[in-house]
Design an enzyme around this catalytic site. Structure first.
Site, mmCIF file in Angstrom:
data_model
loop_
_atom_site.group_PDB
_atom_site.id
_atom_site.type_symbol
_atom_site.label_atom_id
_atom_site.label_comp_id
_atom_site.label_asym_id
_atom_site.label_seq_id
_atom_site.Cartn_x
_atom_site.Cartn_y
_atom_site.Cartn_z
ATOM 1 N N ASP A 34 0.836 -1.200 0.000
ATOM 2 C CA ASP A 34 0.000 0.000 0.000
ATOM 3 C C ASP A 34 0.867 1.245 0.000
ATOM 4 O OD1 ASP A 34 -2.006 -1.775 0.149
ATOM 5 O OD2 ASP A 34 -2.792 -1.125 2.103
ATOM 6 N N GLN A 35 1.984 1.120 0.727
ATOM 7 C CA GLN A 35 2.871 2.275 0.857
ATOM 8 C C GLN A 35 3.489 2.654 -0.493
ATOM 9 O OE1 GLN A 35 5.609 1.360 3.884
ATOM 10 N NE2 GLN A 35 6.156 3.491 4.265
ATOM 11 N N TYR A 37 2.250 1.961 -3.355
ATOM 12 C CA TYR A 37 1.159 2.471 -4.179
ATOM 13 C C TYR A 37 0.918 3.943 -3.859
ATOM 14 C CZ TYR A 37 -3.498 3.065 -6.158
ATOM 15 O OH TYR A 37 -4.569 3.524 -6.877
ATOM 16 N N SER A 83 -35.407 -5.998 -16.301
ATOM 17 C CA SER A 83 -35.229 -6.754 -15.059
ATOM 18 C C SER A 83 -35.404 -8.241 -15.374
ATOM 19 C CB SER A 83 -36.159 -6.181 -14.010
ATOM 20 O OG SER A 83 -37.156 -7.061 -13.705
ATOM 21 N N GLU A 114 -25.115 -17.961 -13.553
ATOM 22 C CA GLU A 114 -24.244 -17.018 -12.818
ATOM 23 C C GLU A 114 -24.862 -16.725 -11.461
ATOM 24 O OE1 GLU A 114 -24.445 -13.463 -15.121
ATOM 25 O OE2 GLU A 114 -23.442 -14.372 -16.840
ATOM 26 N N LYS A 116 -26.583 -14.537 -8.741
ATOM 27 C CA LYS A 116 -27.377 -13.306 -8.745
ATOM 28 C C LYS A 116 -26.863 -12.460 -7.584
ATOM 29 C CE LYS A 116 -32.203 -11.717 -8.790
ATOM 30 N NZ LYS A 116 -31.833 -10.431 -8.323
ATOM 31 N N ASP A 118 -26.514 -9.626 -5.003
ATOM 32 C CA ASP A 118 -27.528 -8.792 -4.373
ATOM 33 C C ASP A 118 -27.011 -7.364 -4.216
ATOM 34 O OD1 ASP A 118 -29.959 -8.245 -3.329
ATOM 35 O OD2 ASP A 118 -29.580 -9.120 -1.361
ATOM 36 N N ARG A 137 -30.402 1.921 -13.039
ATOM 37 C CA ARG A 137 -31.408 1.434 -13.972
ATOM 38 C C ARG A 137 -32.591 2.397 -14.076
ATOM 39 N NH1 ARG A 137 -33.057 -4.297 -13.051
ATOM 40 N NH2 ARG A 137 -34.243 -3.524 -11.295
ATOM 41 N N LYS A 309 -29.196 -17.971 -18.066
ATOM 42 C CA LYS A 309 -29.325 -17.185 -19.290
ATOM 43 C C LYS A 309 -29.002 -18.056 -20.492
ATOM 44 C CE LYS A 309 -27.312 -13.210 -17.008
ATOM 45 N NZ LYS A 309 -26.231 -12.226 -16.951
ATOM 46 N N CYS A 427 -39.199 9.770 25.817
ATOM 47 C CA CYS A 427 -38.079 8.858 26.029
ATOM 48 C C CYS A 427 -38.437 7.850 27.112
ATOM 49 C CB CYS A 427 -36.840 9.647 26.427
ATOM 50 S SG CYS A 427 -35.485 8.590 26.943
ATOM 51 N N CYS A 449 -34.138 11.296 21.798
ATOM 52 C CA CYS A 449 -34.326 11.941 23.084
ATOM 53 C C CYS A 449 -33.322 13.090 23.110
ATOM 54 C CB CYS A 449 -34.024 10.944 24.204
ATOM 55 S SG CYS A 449 -33.842 11.756 25.808
HETATM 56 S S1 IVH Z 1 -28.952 -10.241 -16.049
HETATM 57 C C1 IVH Z 1 -31.846 -8.341 -19.106
HETATM 58 N N1 IVH Z 1 -27.265 -11.300 -14.336
HETATM 59 O O1 IVH Z 1 -30.948 -8.899 -10.711
HETATM 60 C C2 IVH Z 1 -31.311 -9.137 -17.943
HETATM 61 N N2 IVH Z 1 -28.855 -9.736 -13.531
HETATM 62 O O2 IVH Z 1 -33.802 -9.260 -10.356
HETATM 63 C C3 IVH Z 1 -30.444 -8.293 -17.125
HETATM 64 N N3 IVH Z 1 -28.640 -9.225 -11.148
HETATM 65 O O3 IVH Z 1 -31.948 -6.371 -12.909
HETATM 66 C C4 IVH Z 1 -30.053 -8.889 -15.850
HETATM 67 N N4 IVH Z 1 -26.927 -10.542 -10.753
HETATM 68 O O4 IVH Z 1 -29.869 -5.992 -11.345
HETATM 69 C C5 IVH Z 1 -28.305 -10.454 -14.511
HETATM 70 N N5 IVH Z 1 -25.681 -12.273 -12.950
HETATM 71 C C6 IVH Z 1 -26.705 -11.429 -13.122
HETATM 72 C C7 IVH Z 1 -27.254 -10.676 -12.057
HETATM 73 C C8 IVH Z 1 -28.331 -9.839 -12.311
HETATM 74 C C9 IVH Z 1 -27.782 -9.671 -10.237
HETATM 75 C C10 IVH Z 1 -29.719 -8.257 -10.871
HETATM 76 C C11 IVH Z 1 -29.928 -7.251 -11.952
HETATM 77 C C12 IVH Z 1 -31.309 -7.498 -12.436
HETATM 78 C C13 IVH Z 1 -31.946 -8.056 -11.207
HETATM 79 C C14 IVH Z 1 -33.233 -8.778 -11.509
#
Ligand code: IVH
Length: 695
Positions: A34-35, A37, A83, A114, A116, A118, A137, A309, A427, A449
């Site tokens: 780090d230093q 850098y 979404s 993949e 998801k 959060d 979005r 997907k 309170c 309070c």
């Molecule tokens: S694909 C058109 N891949 O989950 C499809 N979304 O509940 C676009 N998200 O809007 C999304 N991980 O914000 C995709 N590996 C992933 C994701 C992912 C998280 C989110 C994303 C999406 C939301 C839907």
């Protein structure tokens, strides 16, 4: 250094820093300390200060926060951000596969699974390889322009192909033909901004320390951070980004499948999901979903599901989309670990800042590895929104390391005997009327309070003062502090230093030995470093980090106490909100009396973090002598300013004196300065010198 030399060095430094950012933030495999850098980074900053024309929008220095925005601008997405359809049922995933197969008769389907993540969906736009606009979005068509906030995230490359791709091709293309990875003319990459669990815990711990409301979960924390109008605040939040998709993409070599896309994005320098699975059959798809579920606890961030997907972009095209979501993808959500139990009571806790927090007192229940008998209910709004009543069977949930929370009520199990909880307007400790406070940039309101003599707040302040991160007084647990307050022995932290052995030993469950130990620890705390004391004072928004910044800047508590709002704002890490809070605290007569009592008790007010000699500043190495009365500041304030900018103040004029700062009615020092040819300046010029060189 000539301009040409500066340009060459600038390019070299920027390149190196980009490569190190990539290694650290994307690959999580740093190659230098780090230093080292910091040294490269400092050199770049200094170079740009000397040659401001070298500052480009994609320079590594351009990440950390410009001025706050009045509001976000709007961005229309070139390709809408859709979404995903969600399901909790594997049966529905099977139906989904069936639907897609029907849309694509005879096609051989391949899937990519993949995690998801959060977090919060974002889109990053690159034009000719340079990051230009980043957006949320929003409604899918138009989002908020959060470019300045996204730039603070180190895993967002400001330029692609990244330093890493550049470095690779330099070696790979010795003929100078350049990179085979040309950045597309326009590329919108899409993904998720998130906080790791570690980052989330750290952020919340800091917020609690600073008397601020903790975030309910990492996702809220990420969303709240991106909504901040002040990028300097965002820069301090440990946000990260992961990219898994594209919007508009114009150029050569755009991939044709999801699997290729992920490796292409990686090559361009983006952080992509830790792991993905290419599945050639429906069985493989379900195996991947199960494998990801196993892997989830090991991922550094929260995942609430798996996204399946279609691999081929051409086949996606043929599937099309509904109004909201594509037909070629689905999110399978893993069930969160939940349990049901009875809500016995709701209590309200009063913190040291006076904030009232409702707490669920539960019938103990085992969940995700531990027995839970209490859960936070966050705030009044949350209670009302979920219609939580005392006696209800509630559902509690614990996701990962997140604090257990009450997520809902099993209304079918109501008997009619449940009672609505009336949030107190007074309170619960001292009966003072509470006041409502909304939190800038975040949802919910806090009731506080306002009675500073409230016993709960007194206990909270003393506990905080004694805590390990502050004055570190061992033995001062909740029980002892409550006894000291209840018995009237301690009303504030200064009282701790007047306690006598007999008084402490006489407390319940206290022997002479433990009383002596405790008092020894109290005595030892007098020598603690100044930052601990500043932190221990419990000033709103002043966590340990801010306390350290203050103690680096000021040599003594008195200098800090004399600082103006403006002066405070100029300190690294201190924005206007913190500056106001610190200023108000030190200018409150009751607090000033407390400081005086701590002084007479013999506490250390000097900072060992302060280094005027090494300090780089416009007055570095300069010696000042003050004489006469200045129109706009006291001697102490002038001294603090000089020292904070790296200079020192001496009491007599000599040939070593650089400046004599003279006010009205100057004494013989002025004559001496004149006879030695020392430069004499007035307050206006002093401020100009101070401000000018600071930038
Ligand atoms: S694909 C058109 N891949 O989950 C499809 N979304 O509940 C676009 N998200 O809007 C999304 N991980 O914000 C995709 N590996 C992933 C994701 C992912 C998280 C989110 C994303 C999406 C939301 C839907």
């Amino acid at each position: 250094m000539t301009r040409e030399q500066a340009m060459a060095r600038h390019a070299e430094l920027a390149e190196q820093i980009r490569a190190h950012d990539y290694a650290y933030y994307v690959l999580a495999r740093p190659v230098i300390s780090d230093q080292e850098y910091d040294r490269l980074y400092r050199e770049l900053v200094d170079l740009e200060r000397a040659f401001p024309e070298l500052v480009t929008p994609d320079s590594p220095t351009q990440r950390v926060g410009g001025a706050p925005l009045p509001e976000f601008g709007q961005v229309r997405h070139a390709v809408p951000m859709m979404s995903l359809d969600n399901t909790y049922s594997t049966g529905e995933v099977r139906e989904f596969v069936g639907r897609v197969q029907k849309l694509l008769p005879g096609a051989k389907l391949e899937w990519v699974v993949e995690p998801k993540v959060d977090g919060v969906a974002v889109s990053l736009r690159y034009e000719n390889g340079v990051f230009t606009v980043g957006a949320t979005r929003g409604d899918g068509a138009v989002g908020d322009d959060i470019t300045a906030n996204l730039k603070t995230i180190r895993s967002v490359p400001l330029r692609i192909p990244s330093a890493h791709a550049g470095a690779r091709t330099t070696g790979a293309a010795p003929d100078g033909s350049g990179s085979k990875l040309q950045p597309p003319r326009v590329l919108e990459v899409r993904g998720e901004v998130y906080l790791t669990r570690r980052g989330f815990e750290k952020l919340n711990a800091e917020r609690i320390e600073a008397g601020e409301e903790p975030f309910a979960n990492p996702r809220n924390a990420a969303a709240g951070s991106l909504k901040q109008l002040d990028p300097r605040i965002v820069a301090k939040r440990p946000l990260e980004v992961v990219l898994y998709g594209i919007g508009q993409a114009d150029g050569e070599g755009i991939p044709a499948t999801q699997a290729e896309l992920l490796s292409w994005l990686k090559e361009l320098g983006f952080k992509t999901p830790e792991k993905h699975w290419l599945c050639r059959t429906t069985d493989e798809l379900f195996e991947a979903i199960a494998a990801l579920d196993k892997l989830r606890p090991e991922l550094p961030y929260e995942t609430d599901g798996a996204v399946a997907k279609l691999n081929s972009f051409a086949l996606r095209e043929r599937c099309g989309a509904t109004a909201k979501a594509p037909r070629w993808a689905i999110a399978y959500k893993y069930p969160a670990e939940q349990a049901q139990t009875r809500l016995r009571a709701i209590t309200v806790q009063v913190g040291r800042t006076g904030a009232l927090t409702p707490v669920a007192e539960l019938e103990p229940v085992f969940l995700a590895g531990s027995t839970i008998s209490r859960a936070t209910l966050h705030n009044e709004e949350e209670l009302r929104r979920k219609d939580i009543r005392v006696g209800d069977i509630v559902i509690i949930e614990k996701a990962g390391e997140v604090i257990p929370a009450v997520v809902g009520v099993v209304k079918e199990k109501r008997t009619g005997a449940e009672k609505r909880f009336v949030f107190p307007r007074h309170c619960p400790e001292c009966g003072t009327a509470v006041s409502r406070e909304s939190i800038a940039g975040e949802t919910g309101v806090i009731w506080r309070c306002t009675n500073r003599d409230c016993p709960a707040r007194i206990r909270g302040r003393i506990e905080h003062w004694c805590s390990r991160g502050a004055m570190d007084i061992e033995g001062a647990g909740e029980v002892l502090v409550a006894q000291l307050v209840k018995s009237g022995l301690a009303h504030d932290v200064a009282d701790l230093y007047r306690l006598e052995l007999g008084q402490v030993a006489a407390l319940e469950r206290m022997g002479e030995k433990s009383a002596r130990n405790f008092l020894d620890n109290v005595e030892a705390s007098k020598q603690r470093d100044l930052w601990r004391l500043i932190f221990g004072l419990g000033i709103l928004h002043v966590g340990a980090g801010v306390a350290k910044s203050l103690a680096r800047h000021y040599a003594t508590l008195d200098q800090l106490a004399a600082a103006s709002r403006d002066e405070l704002t100029q300190i690294e890490d201190i924005g206007p909100v913190i500056a106001e809070s610190v200023y108000a605290w030190f200018n409150d007569p009751a607090n000033q009396r407390l400081i005086e009592r701590l002084r007479s008790a013999g506490l250390n007010f000097k900072s060992s973090l302060h280094r005027p000699a090494d300090a780089k500043g416009p007055f570095a190495g300069k010696t000042f002598v003050l004489t006469g009365t200045l129109p706009g500041m006291t001697r102490e304030q002038a001294t603090a300013k000089i020292e904070s900018l790296g200079g020192r103040v001496s009491s007599s004029v000599s040939s070593k004196t650089d400046y004599v700062l003279a006010g009205s009615d100057p004494g013989s020092k002025l004559d001496k300065a004149k006879s030695l040819g020392v430069r004499v300046i007035d307050e206006a010029e002093f401020l100009r010198l101070a401000g000018e060189a600071k930038l």
